[in-house]
Design an enzyme around this catalytic site. Structure first.
Site, short mmCIF file in Angstrom:
data_model
loop_
_atom_site.label_atom_id
_atom_site.label_comp_id
_atom_site.label_asym_id
_atom_site.label_seq_id
_atom_site.Cartn_x
_atom_site.Cartn_y
_atom_site.Cartn_z
N ALA A 90 45.00 -67.74 79.41
CA ALA A 90 44.19 -66.75 78.70
C ALA A 90 43.34 -67.40 77.60
O ALA A 90 42.15 -67.07 77.44
CB ALA A 90 45.09 -65.68 78.11
N VAL A 91 43.93 -68.34 76.85
CA VAL A 91 43.18 -68.97 75.76
C VAL A 91 42.04 -69.80 76.34
O VAL A 91 40.89 -69.74 75.89
CB VAL A 91 44.11 -69.87 74.90
CG1 VAL A 91 43.31 -70.61 73.85
CG2 VAL A 91 45.20 -69.03 74.26
N PRO A 144 25.03 -34.71 57.74
CA PRO A 144 25.01 -33.47 56.95
C PRO A 144 25.16 -33.66 55.45
O PRO A 144 24.96 -32.70 54.71
CB PRO A 144 26.21 -32.70 57.51
CG PRO A 144 27.13 -33.76 58.04
CD PRO A 144 26.24 -34.85 58.56
N ASP A 160 14.59 -36.98 51.94
CA ASP A 160 14.61 -35.53 51.77
C ASP A 160 15.68 -35.14 50.76
O ASP A 160 16.58 -35.91 50.47
CB ASP A 160 14.99 -34.88 53.10
CG ASP A 160 13.76 -34.65 53.97
OD1 ASP A 160 12.65 -34.78 53.45
OD2 ASP A 160 13.95 -34.37 55.16
N LYS A 166 11.84 -30.97 49.04
CA LYS A 166 11.25 -29.76 48.47
C LYS A 166 12.32 -29.05 47.66
O LYS A 166 13.13 -28.32 48.21
CB LYS A 166 10.70 -28.86 49.58
CG LYS A 166 9.61 -29.56 50.36
CD LYS A 166 9.27 -28.85 51.65
CE LYS A 166 8.22 -29.64 52.41
NZ LYS A 166 8.68 -30.17 53.67
N GLY A 215 20.94 -34.36 58.35
CA GLY A 215 21.31 -33.94 59.70
C GLY A 215 20.64 -34.79 60.76
O GLY A 215 20.59 -36.01 60.65
N ASP A 216 20.10 -34.13 61.77
CA ASP A 216 19.36 -34.83 62.82
C ASP A 216 17.86 -34.69 62.57
O ASP A 216 17.39 -33.65 62.08
CB ASP A 216 19.72 -34.26 64.20
CG ASP A 216 18.99 -35.00 65.30
OD1 ASP A 216 19.47 -36.08 65.67
OD2 ASP A 216 17.93 -34.53 65.76
N THR A 250 23.98 -33.42 63.24
CA THR A 250 23.35 -32.24 62.66
C THR A 250 24.38 -31.36 61.93
O THR A 250 25.54 -31.25 62.36
CB THR A 250 22.63 -31.41 63.75
OG1 THR A 250 22.09 -30.24 63.14
CG2 THR A 250 23.54 -31.00 64.88
N MET A 303 19.08 -22.33 57.79
CA MET A 303 18.04 -21.78 56.90
C MET A 303 18.04 -20.24 56.91
O MET A 303 16.98 -19.62 56.89
CB MET A 303 16.65 -22.29 57.33
CG MET A 303 16.50 -23.78 57.19
SD MET A 303 14.84 -24.35 57.58
CE MET A 303 14.87 -24.35 59.36
N1 SAH Z 1 17.85 -31.49 60.25
C1 SAH Z 1 18.89 -30.76 59.57
C2 SAH Z 1 18.50 -29.33 59.31
C3 SAH Z 1 17.29 -29.17 58.44
S1 SAH Z 1 16.94 -27.48 58.06
C4 SAH Z 1 20.19 -30.85 60.37
O1 SAH Z 1 20.18 -31.28 61.54
O2 SAH Z 1 21.24 -30.54 59.82
C5 SAH Z 1 17.85 -27.27 56.58
C6 SAH Z 1 19.06 -26.39 56.83
O3 SAH Z 1 20.10 -27.18 57.37
C7 SAH Z 1 19.66 -25.77 55.61
O4 SAH Z 1 18.96 -24.60 55.23
C8 SAH Z 1 21.04 -25.44 56.09
O5 SAH Z 1 21.04 -24.30 56.93
C9 SAH Z 1 21.34 -26.62 56.96
N2 SAH Z 1 22.11 -27.67 56.27
C10 SAH Z 1 21.76 -28.95 56.13
N3 SAH Z 1 22.74 -29.64 55.48
C11 SAH Z 1 23.72 -28.76 55.23
C12 SAH Z 1 24.99 -28.84 54.61
N4 SAH Z 1 25.46 -29.98 54.10
N5 SAH Z 1 25.74 -27.73 54.53
C13 SAH Z 1 25.30 -26.57 55.04
N6 SAH Z 1 24.11 -26.43 55.62
C14 SAH Z 1 23.32 -27.51 55.73
#
Ligand code: SAH
Length: 395
Positions: free
Chosen positions: A22-23, A162, A185, A204, A236-237, A265, A319
């Site tokens: 093996a080695v 997230p 963001d 924002k 998220g994604d 996401t 959202m």
């Molecule tokens: N691209 C992101 C979503 C962007 S829209 C994703 O895939 O997660 C933004 C929304 O994502 C927020 O209004 C909320 O509904 C959700 N969101 C993102 N991060 C969150 C978190 N840590 N906890 C709860 N909701 C979250």
């Protein structure tokens, strides 16, 4: 023992391996990967041994002739092989006893163009553990892997997950570790960045200054054209309500190389971190992820809420805070039972995560105080919620 670490170029050079267990198999593979011409002498050959010529007999001293290097992996005859090598001034790595070996084989790994090579006082297991830990740290960007600037700028859109930085992908961490500019963001995870990285926050914030999408795109293109490696870090994604496509298009149009790194996401992480399975066998066979940023009936809305009500399954709303009373009413009007369980998960995966469990009928009252960011989960799976809360009770 004082040693000189060395990296050998073995392409086309003859290397002798004595033994075929093996080695020997592992080391032969490394030699082949380095381009060496490998000859093996061994009376027995282990299963799965690499495809190289094997002289099936006992070792003879003159086997060493013409070899640049010898690896003796017999476990029984290594002393004899080492002696034959010493007589011919050929380096010999003995697998049996590090202390008696004139050369050591380090534990190695390569990450990009960095080669790690670790020895640890002759203890190969310790060397392997250290090698693995170092390789991981390099891969995830805990150690500085950054190359000096190549001159070619680029943009990488990164889904940062997230919120909890632990939930970023290894690729996301690696790409961040190589960034010159990070454009982030508000919901992107907060990660430590070296001081020389330019960080631009384009989130924002409610009531605060906000960036126009076209200015964000112009910024990405401008920095990349300066030859810098730009990371656009999102929550998220990238493509789940993240305007990723617009930014990819802007880069493509400007001729700037662009890559997208998918992220976890919040639509999936939030239910899980609230103890809710988004699907469960025998309960639901579908889940839909829907934006609630426009209320039902809004002229700009393209969501068919009554169709969603009839569709059943799990509904995951992003959202939707602020529009929840109108959305719940539209779902009940569309035929979804008023007693359907609802969970509202705010600040998912963060230390301050909070979950309100209610029903379609009662959600406007029960979840009236919840502030964004929050994910709303609607459906029978909410009733399967278990109390384990990974955010507060980490595994
Ligand atoms: N691209 C992101 C979503 C962007 S829209 C994703 O895939 O997660 C933004 C929304 O994502 C927020 O209004 C909320 O509904 C959700 N969101 C993102 N991060 C969150 C978190 N840590 N906890 C709860 N909701 C979250």
């Amino acid at each position: 023992m004082a040693l000189l670490p060395l990296h050998l170029s073995l392409a086309g050079k003859r290397v002798l391996v004595v033994g075929a267990g093996a080695v020997a198999a592992r080391r032969t593979r490394s030699l082949l990967a380095a381009g060496a011409r490998v000859d093996v002498v061994s009376s027995e050959v282990g299963e799965g041994f690499p495809d190289v010529p094997v002289a099936r007999r006992a070792f003879r001293d003159d086997d060493v002739d013409g070899a640049w290097l010898v690896l003796s992996c017999t476990g029984t005859a290594d002393a004899e092989v080492a002696l034959a090598c010493a007589a011919r001034q050929v380096w010999c790595v003995r697998a049996d006893t590090a202390a008696l070996s004139d050369a050591w084989m380090p534990a190695t790994a390569s990450v990009d163009d960095v080669v790690l090579s670790v020895t640890a006082g002759g203890d190969p297991r310790r060397a392997v553990r250290l090698r693995d830990a170092l390789a991981l740290s390099l891969e995830v960007g805990e150690l500085p892997l950054r190359r000096s600037r190549s001159g070619a700028g680029s943009v990488v859109l990164v889904g940062g997950g997230p919120g909890d930085p632990d939930l970023m992908t290894v690729r996301a961490r690696r790409v961040l570790a190589g960034a010159d500019v990070v454009v982030c963001d508000r919901l992107a995870p907060l990660v430590h960045l070296p001081e020389d990285v330019e960080v631009v926050s384009v989130g924002k914030t409610p009531g605060g200054p906000s960036w126009f999408q076209r200015d964000i795109e112009a910024l990405l293109v401008d920095r990349a054209r300066q030859g810098r490696r730009v990371v656009r870090l999102k929550g998220g994604d990238v493509h789940v309500f993240g305007r990723g496509h617009e930014e990819v298009t802007a880069c493509v149009r400007a001729g700037v190389p662009v890559e997208v790194v998918p992220g976890l996401t919040s639509a999936l992480a939030a239910p899980t971190y609230a103890g809710i399975p988004v699907t469960a066998r025998g309960v639901t066979q579908s889940f839909s992820v829907v934006s609630g940023h426009l209320p039902p009936g809004d002229p700009g809305s393209t969501v068919d809420w009554s169709a969603l009500a009839r569709l059943g399954g799990t509904l995951v709303l992003l959202m939707a805070v602020g529009r929840l009373p109108a959305i719940c009413a539209a779902l009940v009007d569309g035929g979804r039972a008023p007693a359907t369980p609802v969970a509202v998960v705010a600040d998912a995966t963060m230390p301050q995560q909070r979950t309100v469990v209610t029903t379609l009928e009662r959600a406007p009252v029960d979840a009236g105080e919840v502030r964004a960011p929050a994910v709303v989960v609607i459906g029978e799976v909410v009733a399967l919620r278990h109390e384990w809360d990974p955010a507060r009770d980490p595994p």
